[in-house]
Design a protein around this motif. Structure first.
Motif, PDB file in Angstrom:
ATOM      1  N   ALA A  48      11.812  -8.270   1.587  1.00  0.00           N
ATOM      2  CA  ALA A  48      11.826  -6.828   1.747  1.00  0.00           C
ATOM      3  C   ALA A  48      12.475  -5.971   0.988  1.00  0.00           C
ATOM      4  CB  ALA A  48      12.123  -6.615   3.062  1.00  0.00           C
ATOM      5  N   HIS A  49      13.917  -6.310   0.684  1.00  0.00           N
ATOM      6  CA  HIS A  49      14.627  -5.560  -0.150  1.00  0.00           C
ATOM      7  C   HIS A  49      14.138  -5.620  -1.637  1.00  0.00           C
ATOM      8  CE1 HIS A  49      18.115  -3.983   2.125  1.00  0.00           C
ATOM      9  NE2 HIS A  49      17.915  -5.232   2.893  1.00  0.00           N
ATOM     10  N   GLN A  50      13.619  -6.830  -1.884  1.00  0.00           N
ATOM     11  CA  GLN A  50      13.292  -7.035  -3.649  1.00  0.00           C
ATOM     12  C   GLN A  50      11.930  -6.425  -3.824  1.00  0.00           C
ATOM     13  OE1 GLN A  50      13.021 -11.545  -3.998  1.00  0.00           O
ATOM     14  NE2 GLN A  50      15.499 -11.511  -4.289  1.00  0.00           N
ATOM     15  N   HIS A  51      10.947  -6.427  -2.749  1.00  0.00           N
ATOM     16  CA  HIS A  51       9.596  -6.013  -3.220  1.00  0.00           C
ATOM     17  C   HIS A  51       9.075  -4.685  -2.425  1.00  0.00           C
ATOM     18  CE1 HIS A  51       8.976  -9.706  -5.668  1.00  0.00           C
ATOM     19  NE2 HIS A  51       9.539 -10.318  -4.690  1.00  0.00           N
ATOM     20  N   ARG A  52       9.719  -4.209  -1.319  1.00  0.00           N
ATOM     21  CA  ARG A  52       9.560  -2.993  -0.510  1.00  0.00           C
ATOM     22  C   ARG A  52       8.073  -3.118  -0.019  1.00  0.00           C
ATOM     23  NH1 ARG A  52      13.237   0.656  -2.023  1.00  0.00           N
ATOM     24  NH2 ARG A  52      15.287  -0.362  -2.291  1.00  0.00           N
ATOM     25  N   PRO A  53       7.602  -4.137   0.698  1.00  0.00           N
ATOM     26  CA  PRO A  53       6.240  -4.013   1.033  1.00  0.00           C
ATOM     27  C   PRO A  53       5.679  -2.868   1.821  1.00  0.00           C
ATOM     28  CG  PRO A  53       7.580  -5.333   2.624  1.00  0.00           C
ATOM     29  CD  PRO A  53       8.407  -5.056   1.572  1.00  0.00           C
ATOM     30  N   ASP A  54       4.593  -2.607   1.960  1.00  0.00           N
ATOM     31  CA  ASP A  54       3.857  -1.331   2.400  1.00  0.00           C
ATOM     32  C   ASP A  54       3.844  -1.734   4.079  1.00  0.00           C
ATOM     33  OD1 ASP A  54       3.191   0.297  -0.028  1.00  0.00           O
ATOM     34  OD2 ASP A  54       2.071  -1.181  -0.480  1.00  0.00           O
ATOM     35  N   LEU A  55       3.560  -2.714   4.362  1.00  0.00           N
ATOM     36  CA  LEU A  55       3.653  -3.365   5.729  1.00  0.00           C
ATOM     37  C   LEU A  55       3.826  -4.655   6.173  1.00  0.00           C
ATOM     38  CD1 LEU A  55       1.926  -2.568   8.586  1.00  0.00           C
ATOM     39  CD2 LEU A  55       0.256  -3.596   7.461  1.00  0.00           C
ATOM     40  N   ILE A  56       4.649  -5.040   7.152  1.00  0.00           N
ATOM     41  CA  ILE A  56       5.161  -6.259   7.696  1.00  0.00           C
ATOM     42  C   ILE A  56       4.443  -6.657   8.665  1.00  0.00           C
ATOM     43  CG2 ILE A  56       6.993  -7.659   8.208  1.00  0.00           C
ATOM     44  CD1 ILE A  56       8.771  -5.667   6.475  1.00  0.00           C
ATOM     45  N   LEU A  57       3.832  -8.024   8.833  1.00  0.00           N
ATOM     46  CA  LEU A  57       3.357  -8.772  10.007  1.00  0.00           C
ATOM     47  C   LEU A  57       4.226  -9.622  10.109  1.00  0.00           C
ATOM     48  CD1 LEU A  57       0.841  -7.568   8.225  1.00  0.00           C
ATOM     49  CD2 LEU A  57      -0.418  -9.206   9.688  1.00  0.00           C
ATOM     50  N   LEU A  58       4.983  -9.595  11.631  1.00  0.00           N
ATOM     51  CA  LEU A  58       6.279 -10.158  11.707  1.00  0.00           C
ATOM     52  C   LEU A  58       5.798 -11.123  13.247  1.00  0.00           C
ATOM     53  CD1 LEU A  58       9.303 -10.713  11.555  1.00  0.00           C
ATOM     54  CD2 LEU A  58       9.503  -8.528  12.507  1.00  0.00           C
TER      55      LEU A  58
END
Length: 313
Positions: A48-58
């Motif tokens: 998340a810190h490296q790529h800054r996703p637009d949405l996370i499915l967790l």
């Protein structure tokens, strides 16, 4: 669909300790979106810190760091807290859904997956994220010049101050004022003045071209450049380059006592962030150096060191 098109459609981070679940979601979503995946919470935060996703499915239930802990860590980060999170879990009780939403999730999807539901909810929350990002950008951008506004600068310097404090890196700012700009407006009109501001702003963006650098309109004809992890020598180089680039613009200014073309005065300040200093003091030092540049003839820069502005040509 090409990788570029997938990236435009949104970058997703899927977090699940079961590879088969990741494979199913990747099959459902991978044709339309760029997909990253993590098998545990720690790796999810790293990606998340490296790529800054637009949405996370967790996934909610994982060994070690579970989904609720990951969600809390994401929301505690100023850089990641705006990323929407959809919990994906086999839990079906209303209490579980309530807990996920209270933890900060924007939605809740149960296993086994309904393909149509997954696609629809992902598209919905990506659309909402884009709308939110657009509105945020509008509130943080100067409408005339297209550079950041003062509010954006204040947010950015607070963030970079904390980051440089943690890493031990220096932080620099360059304060810029267009010389005798009121005389320019009086002589050429406000429409020409707006064009002048735009051209000068573009020259500043060209001079501060690294991704962490920020050019902001501070007010009127005054601008400021934030240079994270840049020391005094690097900040001085930016100031020198900016003076040269503004001179190359050769915007006529027949009323200026500083020359026949538009010029700028600059104040440069650098600090090693510490608990005994502050971002406000750094900006004040740059402003004082700018004042000395204007008092000593304009079309030049001054550097603030140890609270004093020392002459530099």
């Amino acid at each position: 669909m090409s990788w570029t098109a997938q990236a435009r459609n949104g970058r997703l981070l899927i977090v699940d300790d079961a590879m088969e679940n990741i494979q199913i979601l990747n099959h459902v979503l991978g044709e339309e979106h760029e997909v990253l995946f993590a098998l545990n919470g720690e790796k999810a935060l790293e990606l998340a810190h490296q790529h800054r996703p637009d949405l996370i499915l967790l996934d909610a239930l994982m060994p070690g760091m579970d989904g609720y802990e990951v969600c809390a860590a994401l929301h505690a980060s100023s850089e990641l807290q705006d990323i929407p999170i959809i919990f994906v879990t086999a839990l079906t009780n209303p209490e579980d859904e309530t807990r996920a939403l209270e933890a900060g999730a924007v939605d809740f999807i149960t296993k086994p997956f309904n393909v149509a539901v997954v696609r629809a909810r992902v598209r919905t929350h990506l659309t909402l994220k884009r709308q939110s990002d657009t509105l945020r950008e509008l509130t943080l951008t100067d409408s005339l010049t297209g550079v950041a506004n003062r509010r954006c600068f204040n947010d950015a310097i607070d963030h970079e101050w904390r980051r440089c404090l943690r890493s031990g890196a220096p932080l620099s700012v360059v304060m810029i004022d267009i010389d005798h700009f009121k005389l320019y407006n009086d002589a050429y009109g406000h429409q020409a003045g707006d064009t002048c501001l735009k051209e000068v702003a573009r020259a500043m963006v060209h001079c501060a071209g690294r991704s962490p650098d920020l050019v902001a309109r501070y007010g009127g004809e005054e601008f400021i450049i934030l240079l994270p992890q840049v020391g005094a020598e690097g900040a001085e180089t930016v100031a020198q380059r900016l003076l040269a680039n503004i001179a190359e613009l050769a915007i006529p200014h027949r009323m200026s006592p500083a020359g026949n073309a538009v010029t700028v005065s600059l104040g440069v300040a650098t600090v090693q962030p510490s608990d005994s200093s502050s971002a406000e003091a750094l900006v004040r030092a740059a402003d004082q150096a700018l004042y000395q540049a204007k008092e000593s003839g304009r079309n030049r820069y001054r550097i603030a060191r140890d609270g004093l502005a020392l002459a530099q040509e």
